[in-house]
Design a protein around this motif. Structure first.
Motif, short mmCIF file in Angstrom:
data_model
loop_
_atom_site.label_atom_id
_atom_site.label_comp_id
_atom_site.label_asym_id
_atom_site.label_seq_id
_atom_site.Cartn_x
_atom_site.Cartn_y
_atom_site.Cartn_z
N VAL A 82 2.41 -2.77 2.29
CA VAL A 82 1.87 -3.97 1.68
C VAL A 82 1.40 -3.69 0.26
O VAL A 82 0.64 -2.75 0.03
N GLU A 83 1.87 -4.51 -0.68
CA GLU A 83 1.39 -4.47 -2.06
C GLU A 83 0.27 -5.50 -2.18
O GLU A 83 0.45 -6.65 -1.79
N VAL A 84 -0.86 -5.08 -2.70
CA VAL A 84 -2.01 -5.97 -2.84
C VAL A 84 -2.39 -6.07 -4.31
O VAL A 84 -2.57 -5.05 -4.98
N HIS A 85 -2.51 -7.31 -4.79
CA HIS A 85 -2.97 -7.58 -6.15
C HIS A 85 -4.39 -8.14 -6.05
O HIS A 85 -4.58 -9.19 -5.41
N LEU A 86 -5.36 -7.48 -6.65
CA LEU A 86 -6.72 -8.00 -6.67
C LEU A 86 -6.87 -9.02 -7.78
O LEU A 86 -6.08 -9.04 -8.74
N THR A 87 -7.90 -9.85 -7.68
CA THR A 87 -8.17 -10.86 -8.71
C THR A 87 -8.60 -10.22 -10.02
O THR A 87 -8.35 -10.75 -11.09
N ASP A 88 -9.25 -9.05 -9.92
CA ASP A 88 -9.65 -8.31 -11.11
C ASP A 88 -9.81 -6.84 -10.71
O ASP A 88 -9.78 -6.50 -9.53
N GLU A 89 -9.98 -5.99 -11.69
CA GLU A 89 -10.09 -4.56 -11.44
C GLU A 89 -11.51 -4.05 -11.74
O GLU A 89 -11.69 -2.86 -12.03
N ARG A 90 -12.49 -4.95 -11.66
CA ARG A 90 -13.87 -4.49 -11.86
C ARG A 90 -14.25 -3.51 -10.76
O ARG A 90 -13.75 -3.58 -9.64
N SER A 91 -15.13 -2.59 -11.09
CA SER A 91 -15.53 -1.55 -10.13
C SER A 91 -16.01 -2.12 -8.81
O SER A 91 -15.64 -1.63 -7.74
N ALA A 92 -16.82 -3.16 -8.85
CA ALA A 92 -17.36 -3.74 -7.62
C ALA A 92 -16.24 -4.31 -6.75
O ALA A 92 -16.24 -4.15 -5.53
N THR A 93 -15.27 -4.96 -7.37
CA THR A 93 -14.14 -5.54 -6.64
C THR A 93 -13.29 -4.44 -6.00
O THR A 93 -12.95 -4.51 -4.82
N VAL A 94 -12.97 -3.43 -6.79
CA VAL A 94 -12.15 -2.32 -6.31
C VAL A 94 -12.87 -1.56 -5.20
O VAL A 94 -12.29 -1.25 -4.16
N ASP A 95 -14.16 -1.27 -5.41
CA ASP A 95 -14.92 -0.51 -4.41
C ASP A 95 -15.04 -1.27 -3.09
O ASP A 95 -14.95 -0.68 -2.02
N ALA A 96 -15.22 -2.58 -3.17
CA ALA A 96 -15.30 -3.40 -1.94
C ALA A 96 -13.96 -3.39 -1.21
O ALA A 96 -13.91 -3.28 0.03
N ALA A 97 -12.86 -3.48 -1.95
CA ALA A 97 -11.53 -3.43 -1.33
C ALA A 97 -11.28 -2.07 -0.70
O ALA A 97 -10.78 -1.98 0.43
N LYS A 98 -11.64 -1.00 -1.39
CA LYS A 98 -11.48 0.35 -0.83
C LYS A 98 -12.24 0.47 0.49
O LYS A 98 -11.71 1.00 1.48
N ALA A 99 -13.46 0.00 0.52
CA ALA A 99 -14.28 0.08 1.74
C ALA A 99 -13.66 -0.73 2.87
O ALA A 99 -13.59 -0.27 4.01
N LEU A 100 -13.20 -1.95 2.57
CA LEU A 100 -12.58 -2.80 3.58
C LEU A 100 -11.33 -2.14 4.16
O LEU A 100 -11.16 -2.06 5.38
N PHE A 101 -10.46 -1.65 3.29
CA PHE A 101 -9.21 -1.04 3.74
C PHE A 101 -9.47 0.27 4.48
O PHE A 101 -8.81 0.58 5.46
N ARG A 102 -10.42 1.05 4.00
CA ARG A 102 -10.76 2.32 4.65
C ARG A 102 -11.25 2.09 6.08
O ARG A 102 -10.95 2.88 6.98
N ASP A 103 -11.99 1.01 6.30
CA ASP A 103 -12.58 0.74 7.61
C ASP A 103 -11.66 -0.02 8.57
O ASP A 103 -11.99 -0.18 9.73
N ALA A 104 -10.52 -0.49 8.09
CA ALA A 104 -9.59 -1.26 8.93
C ALA A 104 -8.72 -0.29 9.72
O ALA A 104 -7.94 0.47 9.14
N PRO A 105 -8.82 -0.29 11.05
CA PRO A 105 -8.07 0.69 11.85
C PRO A 105 -6.56 0.56 11.74
O PRO A 105 -5.84 1.55 11.91
N GLU A 106 -6.05 -0.62 11.45
CA GLU A 106 -4.60 -0.79 11.35
C GLU A 106 -4.05 -0.26 10.03
O GLU A 106 -2.85 -0.05 9.90
N VAL A 107 -4.91 -0.02 9.06
CA VAL A 107 -4.48 0.55 7.79
C VAL A 107 -4.39 2.06 7.96
O VAL A 107 -5.39 2.74 8.10
N GLN A 108 -3.17 2.57 7.98
CA GLN A 108 -2.95 3.99 8.19
C GLN A 108 -3.02 4.79 6.90
O GLN A 108 -3.44 5.95 6.90
#
Length: 162
Positions: free
Chosen positions: A78-104
């Motif tokens: 999956v290719e994901v495009h964020l709305t912006d690349e601000r640190s808070a946005t990127v860090d929140a996405a990293k945390a969400l994806f890291r914690d999702a068990p289906e994301v290998q």
């Protein structure tokens, strides 16, 4: 398992590199077998492996599973495009994806795409639920594109150690 990683990585000699090539192929290789193959004592191999773990060179030992054998029929890149690349946005996405068990696997990348993920799911119903939760209902995600794998030709994380 988290390891304490030093800020300065030790240099790897030819013995370390030979050990890494072996444990990448099969982390369960007995240390005495590794020792025989690299011409070191078992104790020396044990010390070197422990040092590489402590330095963060070896980050974990994991099993690579056959997704079909465990009922995970869908693999998607999956290719994901964020709305912006601000640190808070990127860090929140990293945390969400890291914690999702289906994301290998998850990579924060350059080139016009924010993230590339590898997701495994039991079926399309569970895959759709994951995409809704992770992307469609996520206001930080501008868009995403799924590529469904037809065949897993190669899996694993073996890195060529010169």
């Amino acid at each position: 398992m988290a390891r304490t990683s030093s800020s300065r990585r030790p240099s790897l000699d030819s013995f370390d590199r030979a050990i890494l090539r072996i444990v990448q192929q099969d982390a369960k290789t007995p240390q005495r077998t590794i020792a025989e193959r690299v011409n070191l004592s078992t104790a020396a191999v044990q010390r070197r492996i422990a040092a590489m773990e402590d330095a963060g060179i070896i980050t974990q030992n994991a099993a690579i599973l056959d997704t079909a054998a465990i009922g995970m029929a869908i693999t998607s890149i999956v290719e994901v495009h964020l709305t912006d690349e601000r640190s808070a946005t990127v860090d929140a996405a990293k945390a969400l994806f890291r914690d999702a068990p289906e994301v290998q696997q998850c990579y924060y990348v350059t080139g016009g795409i924010s993230f590339v993920l590898v997701i495994v799911s039991r079926d399309m119903v569970t895959y759709e639920a994951a995409t809704r939760r992770l992307f469609a209902q996520n206001e930080a995600v501008a868009s995403f594109r799924s590529l469904i794998a037809l065949d897993r030709v190669k899996a694993g994380a073996e890195i060529v150690v010169p």
